[in-house]
Design a protein around this motif. Structure first.
Motif, PDB file in Angstrom:
ATOM      1  N   LYS A 190      28.166 -21.866 -10.215  1.00 45.05           N
ATOM      2  CA  LYS A 190      28.795 -20.875 -11.088  1.00 45.05           C
ATOM      3  C   LYS A 190      30.321 -20.891 -10.932  1.00 45.05           C
ATOM      4  CE  LYS A 190      27.779 -17.077 -13.528  1.00 45.05           C
ATOM      5  NZ  LYS A 190      27.261 -17.138 -14.849  1.00 45.05           N
ATOM      6  N   ASN A 195      36.986 -15.726  -3.065  1.00 46.29           N
ATOM      7  CA  ASN A 195      35.862 -16.556  -2.636  1.00 46.29           C
ATOM      8  C   ASN A 195      35.832 -17.892  -3.369  1.00 46.29           C
ATOM      9  OD1 ASN A 195      35.005 -14.569  -0.906  1.00 46.29           O
ATOM     10  ND2 ASN A 195      33.580 -13.684  -2.367  1.00 46.29           N
ATOM     11  N   ASP A 196      36.224 -17.892  -4.644  1.00 42.48           N
ATOM     12  CA  ASP A 196      36.249 -19.154  -5.389  1.00 42.48           C
ATOM     13  C   ASP A 196      37.247 -20.116  -4.777  1.00 42.48           C
ATOM     14  OD1 ASP A 196      34.358 -18.182  -7.069  1.00 42.48           O
ATOM     15  OD2 ASP A 196      35.654 -18.032  -8.830  1.00 42.48           O
ATOM     16  N   TYR A 206      23.198 -19.950  -2.612  1.00 35.58           N
ATOM     17  CA  TYR A 206      24.443 -20.690  -2.387  1.00 35.58           C
ATOM     18  C   TYR A 206      24.608 -21.836  -3.383  1.00 35.58           C
ATOM     19  CZ  TYR A 206      25.580 -17.989   1.737  1.00 35.58           C
ATOM     20  OH  TYR A 206      25.917 -16.973   2.576  1.00 35.58           O
ATOM     21  N   TYR A 218      23.484 -21.731  -6.500  1.00 41.93           N
ATOM     22  CA  TYR A 218      23.840 -21.028  -7.736  1.00 41.93           C
ATOM     23  C   TYR A 218      25.292 -20.574  -7.696  1.00 41.93           C
ATOM     24  CZ  TYR A 218      23.949 -17.470 -11.356  1.00 41.93           C
ATOM     25  OH  TYR A 218      24.291 -16.724 -12.449  1.00 41.93           O
ATOM     26  N   LYS A 219      25.690 -20.006  -6.570  1.00 35.70           N
ATOM     27  CA  LYS A 219      27.051 -19.493  -6.428  1.00 35.70           C
ATOM     28  C   LYS A 219      28.080 -20.621  -6.582  1.00 35.70           C
ATOM     29  CE  LYS A 219      29.673 -16.576  -3.275  1.00 35.70           C
ATOM     30  NZ  LYS A 219      29.671 -15.910  -1.978  1.00 35.70           N
ATOM     31  N   TYR A 220      27.810 -21.759  -5.970  1.00 35.98           N
ATOM     32  CA  TYR A 220      28.738 -22.897  -6.069  1.00 35.98           C
ATOM     33  C   TYR A 220      28.782 -23.421  -7.504  1.00 35.98           C
ATOM     34  CZ  TYR A 220      31.298 -27.037  -4.637  1.00 35.98           C
ATOM     35  OH  TYR A 220      32.263 -28.002  -4.495  1.00 35.98           O
TER      36      TYR A 220
END
Length: 143
Positions: A93, A9-10, A87, A89-91
């Motif tokens: 991180k 995913n990264d 989304y 936060y995920k980006y």
């Protein structure tokens, strides 16, 4: 090691700018939320079909549709805010991990290039670059 340790995913995320990634994630969330909301409404009507059929003639349709649409808007706003936060936060991180991955990848490429150049010297395949200049006509005149 990074590809095994971290999710793919990264690497997928690295193809997007933050704004585009968040918008795309929110759009997916809104589409799925819409489908789920109306499926839940349909399931509720099916489970309560006997009561629904008894009250169908005495219903105030404007009030029922207004209530459904109000519920839909509230659910959409709540899920949009949730998706926006998740989304982002995920980006945020994943971005530092991707930067570190790219640095390690560049270092690995330089290491492979140096190793390849060393092997070329040992095997006698040396690249020669001339700084003298000239063109094809000079080469033809020499022959």
């Amino acid at each position: 090691m990074y590809e095994e340790k971290q999710d793919m995913n990264d690497l997928i995320l690295s193809r997007f700018y933050k704004e585009d990634y968040v918008k795309y994630g929110c759009l997916k969330t809104l589409v799925v939320t819409t489908i789920c909301y109306w499926l839940c409404v349909a399931a509720y009507i099916l489970f309560r079909l006997d009561k629904f059929m008894e009250d169908i003639n005495s219903m105030d349709y404007v009030k029922v549709i207004g209530g459904l649409m109000t519920g839909y808007i509230v659910v959409m706003v709540v899920f949009y805010i949730y998706a926006f936060i998740v989304y982002n936060y995920k980006y945020s991180k994943a971005k530092p991990r991707l930067i570190a991955y790219n640095k390690m990848l560049k270092k690995l490429i330089r290491l492979y290039e140096a190793e390849e150049a060393h092997e070329d010297v040992l095997k006698g395949r040396v690249k020669v670059y001339s700084e003298i200049g000239g063109d094809d006509n000079d080469v033809r005149r020499m022959n």
